[in-house]
Write a protein that holds these residues in place. Structure first.
Motif, short mmCIF file in Angstrom:
data_model
loop_
_atom_site.label_atom_id
_atom_site.label_comp_id
_atom_site.label_asym_id
_atom_site.label_seq_id
_atom_site.Cartn_x
_atom_site.Cartn_y
_atom_site.Cartn_z
N GLY A 63 -43.68 -35.87 -8.59
CA GLY A 63 -41.75 -36.37 -9.32
C GLY A 63 -41.81 -37.11 -7.37
O GLY A 63 -41.22 -37.75 -7.64
N ALA A 118 -39.87 -35.37 -14.40
CA ALA A 118 -41.24 -34.63 -13.89
C ALA A 118 -41.56 -33.49 -14.42
O ALA A 118 -42.11 -32.31 -13.67
N LEU A 158 -43.48 -38.38 -17.35
CA LEU A 158 -45.16 -38.11 -17.02
C LEU A 158 -46.01 -36.90 -17.96
O LEU A 158 -45.01 -35.79 -17.95
#
Length: 250
Positions: A21, A91, A141
């Motif tokens: 991230g 993330a 993600l």
């Protein structure tokens, strides 16, 4: 808001200590982002010099993946600090160990809650804000671990499979609103979180994932893979007979 030539100005990172991230945020800052909010449990300090030396103002807010009742408030706090959110990077998560999960089912359930249901509440809170703004991108993600779940990490992989499906459905719900979702499917990425895991073929660095995200945001892509070779590889793996798939160690 994006600037006069459409560059990202504001970024919110949910999972403010994630190495991947932070690499994505740094890449966006190098491209012109100037206000960053790092959201993590207990707050998150920016990496020494990495963002501020590039000219970004960095803020920190509280974010607990396991407290869905607070997620809308976290998004609102970020908006209060920087205004409209151009990019939100989702993330956060835990990897854990499959053997440990099998020995302690309660810990497996807690990990699955972070890796899936936490993203549901956070994602819906972000989507509501982006829809209200009429612009912005949510970067989720995901992982190739969720494309076809494998024996060696099926607790983690099944949560990623759920997250991937949720992100695709959320993207469809935002169609026509001006906001969008970018699903990111990395393979093995060597980070602190994955240090206990044996390396897998076709690895990617956090920087390579960040580059794929930046490219996907520029092009308007809905999904990116890192590295790109994983896309055709997993297209074939989806068709592999179950008996053969079961024998794969990684």
């Amino acid at each position: 808001m994006r600037d006069s030539v459409g560059r990202v100005r504001t970024v919110l990172l949910l999972g403010g200590r994630s190495e991947i991230g932070l690499a994505i945020v740094e890449r966006l800052v190098r491209d012109g982002a100037r206000e960053v909010v790092l959201a993590a449990r207990g707050g998150a300090e920016p990496p020494p010099g990495a963002l501020t030396e590039l000219g970004a103002s960095v803020y920190s807010v509280e974010f607990d993946a396991g407290d869905p009742d607070a997620h809308t408030g976290t998004v609102a706090e970020a908006v209060g600090l920087v205004g409209d959110l151009d990019v939100v990077v989702d993330a956060f998560g835990v990897l854990g160990d499959q053997a440990a999960y099998e020995a302690d089912p309660a810990s497996a359930a807690r990990a699955a809650a972070v890796n899936y249901t936490g993203h549901v509440s956070a994602g819906l809170a972000v989507a509501a804000r982006l829809r209200e703004q009429g612009h912005g991108a949510l970067v989720v993600l995901s992982s190739v671990a969720g494309v076809r779940v494998r024996r060696f990490n099926y607790v983690y992989g099944s949560a990623k499979a759920g997250l991937d499906g949720f992100a695709q459905g959320l993207a469809d719900s935002l169609h026509g609103s001006g906001a969008r979702v970018l699903v990111v499917r990395p393979g093995y990425v060597p980070t602190r979180m994955s240090a206990h895991v044996d390396p897998a073929p076709f690895p990617a660095t956090p920087g390579q994932v960040a580059e794929a995200v930046a490219s996907g945001l520029r092009s308007g892509a809905t999904t990116v893979w890192a590295p790109r070779v994983l896309r055709p590889l997993f297209a074939g793996m989806r068709l592999m007979p179950r008996a053969l798939w079961r024998r794969l160690r990684r």
